[in-house]
Enzyme design. Structure first.
Site, PDB file in Angstrom:
ATOM      1  N   ASN A 167     -20.110  -0.141-128.951  1.00  0.00           N
ATOM      2  CA  ASN A 167     -21.089  -0.537-127.943  1.00  0.00           C
ATOM      3  C   ASN A 167     -20.601  -1.730-127.121  1.00  0.00           C
ATOM      4  O   ASN A 167     -20.845  -1.797-125.919  1.00  0.00           O
ATOM      5  CB  ASN A 167     -22.432  -0.880-128.604  1.00  0.00           C
ATOM      6  CG  ASN A 167     -23.205   0.367-128.988  1.00  0.00           C
ATOM      7  OD1 ASN A 167     -22.612   1.413-129.235  1.00  0.00           O
ATOM      8  ND2 ASN A 167     -24.508   0.264-129.045  1.00  0.00           N
ATOM      9  N   GLU A 193     -18.405  -0.367-124.694  1.00  0.00           N
ATOM     10  CA  GLU A 193     -19.240   0.325-123.700  1.00  0.00           C
ATOM     11  C   GLU A 193     -19.751  -0.682-122.646  1.00  0.00           C
ATOM     12  O   GLU A 193     -19.738  -0.402-121.446  1.00  0.00           O
ATOM     13  CB  GLU A 193     -20.404   0.982-124.446  1.00  0.00           C
ATOM     14  CG  GLU A 193     -21.355   1.784-123.605  1.00  0.00           C
ATOM     15  CD  GLU A 193     -22.522   2.302-124.472  1.00  0.00           C
ATOM     16  OE1 GLU A 193     -22.270   2.929-125.521  1.00  0.00           O
ATOM     17  OE2 GLU A 193     -23.675   2.061-124.085  1.00  0.00           O
TER      18      GLU A 193
END
Ligand code: NBP
Length: 510
Positions: free
Chosen positions: A208, A211
């Site tokens: 994440n 990301e």
């Protein structure tokens, strides 16, 4: 109401992720008992979607527990945090067995997973599995990062391998087919055992964090084309479509192209993105990644920069006021060749992306020492090739890099990535210079470049920094003409009387 244990697996939490993962599991021939705190949600779900005999709706936890075959496999997909503990405690009170496997598939903090595994050890087998891919991934194949006791994994493995996204064995390309009831057959599943206790959730967290920076870099590329070249959104969308045919080919680039070409539903001839307020939210996994990097002393500055960029975006009202008072360069438009700048922005994006992934993998490398895990980096890169939000052609190259050298110290040192940066770095620098000259905020491009230049510097100005620390705090320093680990202190006099004290084995202070 089920009278006997007929379900192969149970799932609690029927919001976006839970509903879709339940349907995905059912598509693969498993019977899934489903329960949600608010019963109405479960009822509506079953009324709307129940693939032939695939789901068993349960109104109470008692019913739910009774409906699952032993040893029970129970997936929890509720809001991360206190809700997870609440559900596990309720399951224990309801009467699950010590052998039952309770899998938290939410975005839980890895230290919570470590704590929960210990806390519930005499009541059940607690397991943590990261799941990435959002709604569509959960429905048709996410990337799954399981972490916990290896024995528990053996029970979960067939289900995880069935429902995870699949990639082509030869090319690493995702095999996507978004058809309910018709799962992809064959291919390599995007899941692999990550390690014990919190390893799965840690790796999901770093995913994440990556990301966050991947998205921020794309946004900066868009911003520079819009700001410096005055390109309309759909034209920038065409550039992203073009980029998606090369090394940058990825899910995030593809959806960016779609978003930029999207007309606004309310204003004819205008683009949707131009009406979206420029403030970004966040749920915490980027911050956790950055905090972990700070705790472990790993320079994941580009990832942290992406988090701060969201924080800065959230100061909308302040920025509007400041925009009228704080002056920048007068001429903002770029005067050079448009195509050249677009090509340079592509290179800046590509090089910065390599740095961002290098930081994420360095962080996992350090974490494995801290937590005594043995992470398999080629495998981690390979399970991110499909199903997850950062899926990209690029991940095959990272898989190859760590397959060539599992002990690779930094991704940028891999011969392939090293060469890629050499080829593109002139353009990367050009973009950073132009952005600075024109006053266009491109913090992630700049931060990534600072990381690259810092990492490749045999000598940094920390000599002066450490001397400053020694001056005001007697924090000691090491010398270039003495072996590492020998610490010295200069007895700084009021009037600069030089005198060297050797303090063997002394630490570096704070
Ligand atoms: P949410 O994170 O929005 O959580 C909603 C679910 O949690 C509902 O089923 C709700 O039940 C249940 N819940 C809550 Br809130 N408190 C509860 C409690 N004390 N006891 C029992 N149930 C409780 O759902 P989501 O977006 O599907 O995400 C689920 C997990 O997956 C989260 O950890 C999330 O971070 C992670 N994740 C989400 C995505 C995504 O794209 N959304 C992607 C990857 C991972 P109710 O109906 O009774 O309120």
């Amino acid at each position: 109401m089920p009278q006997q244990a007929i379900a192969d697996v149970g799932l609690i939490g029927l919001a976006v992720m839970g509903e879709n993962l339940a349907l995905n599991i059912a598509d693969h021939g498993y019977k899934v008992a489903v329960y949600n705190r608010t019963t109405e949600v479960m009822k509506k779900f079953i009324a709307r979607e129940n693939p032939p005999g695939g789901l068993v709706g349960c109104e109470s936890l008692k019913e739910f527990v009774a409906a699952i075959k032993k040893p029970r496999k129970i997936i929890i997909l509720v809001k991360a945090g206190a809700a997870v503990d609440a559900v596990v405690k309720q399951l224990i009170e309801t009467g699950i067995d010590k052998d039952d496997i309770v899998v938290d598939c939410g975005n839980s903090l890895w230290t919570d997973t470590i704590r929960r595994e210990k806390e519930y050890a005499d009541k059940c087998r607690f397991f943590g599995s990261g799941v990435s891919g959002g709604e569509l991934g959960a429905r048709f194949g996410p990337s799954m990062m399981p972490g916990g006791h290896p024995d528990s994994w053996q029970h979960l493995k067939p289900i995880w391998e069935a429902v995870a996204a699949k990639v082509d064995a030869a090319t690493g390309k995702p095999l996507e087919d978004y058809a309910p009831g018709k799962p992809v057959i064959g291919g390599v599943p995007c899941t692999a055992y990550i390690g014990p206790n919190g390893a799965g959730h840690y790796v999901k967290m770093v995913h994440n964090g990556i990301e966050y920076i991947d998205m921020q870099l794309i946004c900066e590329a868009y911003f520079l084309m819009s700001h410096l070249l005055r390109m309309p959104a759909n034209e920038i969308g065409e550039v992203f479509t073009q980029w998606n045919t090369g090394e940058l080919d990825s899910y995030l680039i593809q959806i960016t192209a779609d978003i930029l070409k999207q007309p606004d539903p309310k204003h004819e001839g205008k683009f949707f993105v131009d009406y979206v307020l420029d403030t970004a939210g966040q749920k915490g996994t980027g911050k956790w990644t950055s905090t972990s990097a700070l705790d472990l002393g790993i320079p994941a500055n580009a990832i942290a920069e992406a988090v701060f960029a969201r924080c800065l975006s959230a100061l909308k009202e302040e920025r509007v006021v400041a925009s009228k008072q704080l002056k920048g360069p007068r001429v903002v438009a770029y005067r050079g060749k448009k195509d050249d700048l677009i090509a340079a922005i592509r290179d800046a994006l590509y090089c910065s992306k390599i740095c961002a992934y290098a930081q994420g993998f360095q962080l996992m490398r350090e974490a494995q020492k801290e937590y005594n895990w043995k992470l398999h980096f080629a495998e981690i890169a390979s399970i991110w090739r499909g199903g997850c939000i950062i899926r990209a052609r690029f991940l095959q190259k990272i898989t190859d890099a760590y397959t060539r050298n599992p002990d690779l110290v930094n991704l940028m040192l891999d011969p392939y990535f090293n060469e890629q940066i050499q080829q593109a770095q002139e353009n990367w620098r050009k973009v950073v210079v132009v952005a600075a000259e024109k006053g266009a905020a491109a913090p992630a491009f700049m931060s990534a470049l600072a990381y690259y230049d810092g990492y490749r510097s045999a000598r940094l100005p920390a000599n002066l920094l450490q001397a400053q620390r020694d001056y005001f705090g007697a924090h000691t320093y090491e010398r270039t003409d003495a072996p590492r680990g020998k610490f010295f202190h200069l007895d700084w006099p009021e009037k600069n009387r030089p005198q060297i004290d050797i303090i063997p084995g002394s630490g570096g202070g704070h």
